[in-house]
Structures are given as C-alpha cells and as structure tokens.
Scaffold this motif. Structure first.
Motif, PDB file in Angstrom:
ATOM      1  N   SER A 140       0.744  -1.297  -0.099  1.00  0.00           N
ATOM      2  CA  SER A 140      -0.039   0.032  -0.041  1.00  0.00           C
ATOM      3  C   SER A 140       1.001   1.149  -0.046  1.00  0.00           C
ATOM      4  CB  SER A 140      -1.110   0.014   1.159  1.00  0.00           C
ATOM      5  OG  SER A 140      -1.886  -0.999   1.075  1.00  0.00           O
ATOM      6  N   VAL A 141       1.748   1.324   0.688  1.00  0.00           N
ATOM      7  CA  VAL A 141       2.822   2.312   1.002  1.00  0.00           C
ATOM      8  C   VAL A 141       3.522   2.706  -0.326  1.00  0.00           C
ATOM      9  CG1 VAL A 141       4.779   3.285   2.046  1.00  0.00           C
ATOM     10  CG2 VAL A 141       2.999   2.239   3.395  1.00  0.00           C
ATOM     11  N   ARG A 142       3.985   1.569  -1.066  1.00  0.00           N
ATOM     12  CA  ARG A 142       4.377   1.494  -2.557  1.00  0.00           C
ATOM     13  C   ARG A 142       3.647   2.268  -3.485  1.00  0.00           C
ATOM     14  NH1 ARG A 142       7.025  -3.253  -0.454  1.00  0.00           N
ATOM     15  NH2 ARG A 142       5.328  -4.280  -1.613  1.00  0.00           N
ATOM     16  N   THR A 143       2.248   1.630  -3.328  1.00  0.00           N
ATOM     17  CA  THR A 143       1.617   2.340  -4.257  1.00  0.00           C
ATOM     18  C   THR A 143       1.206   3.693  -4.265  1.00  0.00           C
ATOM     19  OG1 THR A 143       0.392   0.033  -4.220  1.00  0.00           O
ATOM     20  CG2 THR A 143      -1.063   1.950  -5.132  1.00  0.00           C
ATOM     21  N   ILE A 144       1.142   4.107  -3.008  1.00  0.00           N
ATOM     22  CA  ILE A 144       0.926   5.573  -2.729  1.00  0.00           C
ATOM     23  C   ILE A 144       2.107   6.351  -3.291  1.00  0.00           C
ATOM     24  CG2 ILE A 144       0.818   7.658  -0.904  1.00  0.00           C
ATOM     25  CD1 ILE A 144      -1.105   5.370   0.757  1.00  0.00           C
ATOM     26  N   HIS A 145       3.448   5.992  -2.813  1.00  0.00           N
ATOM     27  CA  HIS A 145       4.569   6.557  -3.248  1.00  0.00           C
ATOM     28  C   HIS A 145       4.774   6.560  -4.773  1.00  0.00           C
ATOM     29  CE1 HIS A 145       6.998   6.026   0.466  1.00  0.00           C
ATOM     30  NE2 HIS A 145       6.109   6.978   0.860  1.00  0.00           N
ATOM     31  N   ARG A 146       4.328   5.580  -5.392  1.00  0.00           N
ATOM     32  CA  ARG A 146       4.374   5.432  -7.051  1.00  0.00           C
ATOM     33  C   ARG A 146       3.506   6.749  -7.709  1.00  0.00           C
ATOM     34  NH1 ARG A 146       7.071   5.868 -11.327  1.00  0.00           N
ATOM     35  NH2 ARG A 146       6.458   4.661 -12.942  1.00  0.00           N
ATOM     36  N   ALA A 147       2.144   6.781  -6.870  1.00  0.00           N
ATOM     37  CA  ALA A 147       1.282   7.721  -7.287  1.00  0.00           C
ATOM     38  C   ALA A 147       1.793   8.927  -7.445  1.00  0.00           C
ATOM     39  CB  ALA A 147      -0.134   7.395  -6.532  1.00  0.00           C
ATOM     40  N   LEU A 148       2.401   9.362  -6.148  1.00  0.00           N
ATOM     41  CA  LEU A 148       2.856  10.762  -6.097  1.00  0.00           C
ATOM     42  C   LEU A 148       4.022  10.769  -6.852  1.00  0.00           C
ATOM     43  CD1 LEU A 148       2.901  10.602  -1.974  1.00  0.00           C
ATOM     44  CD2 LEU A 148       1.317  11.940  -3.473  1.00  0.00           C
ATOM     45  N   GLU A 149       4.908   9.915  -7.403  1.00  0.00           N
ATOM     46  CA  GLU A 149       5.810  10.007  -8.435  1.00  0.00           C
ATOM     47  C   GLU A 149       5.334  10.389  -9.679  1.00  0.00           C
ATOM     48  OE1 GLU A 149       8.075   6.484  -8.238  1.00  0.00           O
ATOM     49  OE2 GLU A 149       8.927   6.893  -6.129  1.00  0.00           O
ATOM     50  N   LEU A 150       4.071   9.798 -10.013  1.00  0.00           N
ATOM     51  CA  LEU A 150       3.425  10.044 -11.107  1.00  0.00           C
ATOM     52  C   LEU A 150       2.856  11.290 -11.507  1.00  0.00           C
ATOM     53  CD1 LEU A 150       2.275   6.311 -11.822  1.00  0.00           C
ATOM     54  CD2 LEU A 150       4.218   7.565 -13.130  1.00  0.00           C
ATOM     55  N   GLY A 151       2.744  11.941 -10.232  1.00  0.00           N
ATOM     56  CA  GLY A 151       1.843  13.323 -10.156  1.00  0.00           C
ATOM     57  C   GLY A 151       0.468  13.411  -9.656  1.00  0.00           C
ATOM     58  N   VAL A 152       0.092  12.412  -9.067  1.00  0.00           N
ATOM     59  CA  VAL A 152      -1.238  12.136  -8.468  1.00  0.00           C
ATOM     60  C   VAL A 152      -0.930  13.020  -7.284  1.00  0.00           C
ATOM     61  CG1 VAL A 152      -2.967  10.513  -7.395  1.00  0.00           C
ATOM     62  CG2 VAL A 152      -1.687   9.826  -9.364  1.00  0.00           C
ATOM     63  N   THR A 153      -2.252  13.959  -7.229  1.00  0.00           N
ATOM     64  CA  THR A 153      -2.082  14.846  -5.926  1.00  0.00           C
ATOM     65  C   THR A 153      -3.590  14.631  -5.261  1.00  0.00           C
ATOM     66  OG1 THR A 153      -3.030  16.740  -7.092  1.00  0.00           O
ATOM     67  CG2 THR A 153      -0.587  16.365  -7.044  1.00  0.00           C
ATOM     68  N   PHE A 154      -4.519  13.964  -5.957  1.00  0.00           N
ATOM     69  CA  PHE A 154      -5.819  13.799  -5.368  1.00  0.00           C
ATOM     70  C   PHE A 154      -5.926  12.340  -4.631  1.00  0.00           C
ATOM     71  CE2 PHE A 154     -10.689  13.017  -6.166  1.00  0.00           C
ATOM     72  CZ  PHE A 154     -10.886  13.295  -5.087  1.00  0.00           C
ATOM     73  N   LEU A 155      -5.735  12.151  -3.507  1.00  0.00           N
ATOM     74  CA  LEU A 155      -5.954  11.062  -2.608  1.00  0.00           C
ATOM     75  C   LEU A 155      -7.406  10.986  -1.879  1.00  0.00           C
ATOM     76  CD1 LEU A 155      -2.173  10.784  -1.243  1.00  0.00           C
ATOM     77  CD2 LEU A 155      -3.004   9.717  -3.448  1.00  0.00           C
ATOM     78  N   ASP A 156      -7.934   9.837  -2.187  1.00  0.00           N
ATOM     79  CA  ASP A 156      -9.379   9.738  -1.508  1.00  0.00           C
ATOM     80  C   ASP A 156      -9.011   8.923  -0.363  1.00  0.00           C
ATOM     81  OD1 ASP A 156     -11.876   9.419  -0.558  1.00  0.00           O
ATOM     82  OD2 ASP A 156     -12.372   8.351  -2.291  1.00  0.00           O
ATOM     83  N   ILE A 157      -8.544   9.329   0.987  1.00  0.00           N
ATOM     84  CA  ILE A 157      -8.176   8.812   1.995  1.00  0.00           C
ATOM     85  C   ILE A 157      -9.344   8.328   2.732  1.00  0.00           C
ATOM     86  CG2 ILE A 157      -6.956   9.028   3.969  1.00  0.00           C
ATOM     87  CD1 ILE A 157      -5.151   9.274   1.689  1.00  0.00           C
ATOM     88  N   GLU A 158      -9.450   7.006   3.237  1.00  0.00           N
ATOM     89  CA  GLU A 158     -10.478   6.549   4.162  1.00  0.00           C
ATOM     90  C   GLU A 158     -10.374   6.714   5.492  1.00  0.00           C
ATOM     91  OE1 GLU A 158     -14.060   4.868   5.086  1.00  0.00           O
ATOM     92  OE2 GLU A 158     -13.433   5.221   2.850  1.00  0.00           O
ATOM     93  N   SER A 159     -11.084   7.458   6.271  1.00  0.00           N
ATOM     94  CA  SER A 159     -10.730   7.847   7.665  1.00  0.00           C
ATOM     95  C   SER A 159     -11.703   7.359   8.519  1.00  0.00           C
ATOM     96  CB  SER A 159     -10.886   9.190   7.926  1.00  0.00           C
ATOM     97  OG  SER A 159     -11.859   9.842   7.431  1.00  0.00           O
TER      98      SER A 159
END
Length: 54
Positions: free
Chosen positions: A35-54
């Motif tokens: 999960s952490v690797r997926t989030i980091h990769r998305a950020l590397e690709l320029g994704v700035t919209f994260l739908d965080i479940e709280s």
C-alpha cells in the motif's frame, strides 16, 4: 498530469482511492508495505488527489 479545480484546490484529474488499502475493506492480511509503495508511486507520477478513508 492534467489538473482540475476541486473547490479551492488544484488537484490531479487522476486520483487514487485508498479504501481497498484499509482494514475495514480488505479485512485481515492486508499488505501495508505494498500500500505504501502504491501511494509513493502515485505521488511520483504526479497524482495529488488521494481519496483517504478515515
């Protein structure tokens, strides 16, 4: 990465939903490291919209 306006925010048009990474959705045995690797990769690709479940 193309961006759009969401309220007062400038966010990427492509977002990352994280519900599938949560305990409540996947149950026991989720892979936190993946999960952490997926989030980091998305950020590397320029994704700035994260739908965080709280």
């Amino acid at each position: 990465m193309k961006h759009t306006t969401l309220g007062d925010l400038d966010v990427s048009r492509i977002g990352l939903g994280t519900m599938g990474m949560s305990f409540g959705y996947t149950g026991a045995g989720g892979d936190d490291a993946e999960s952490v690797r997926t989030i980091h990769r998305a950020l590397e690709l320029g994704v700035t919209f994260l739908d965080i479940e709280s």
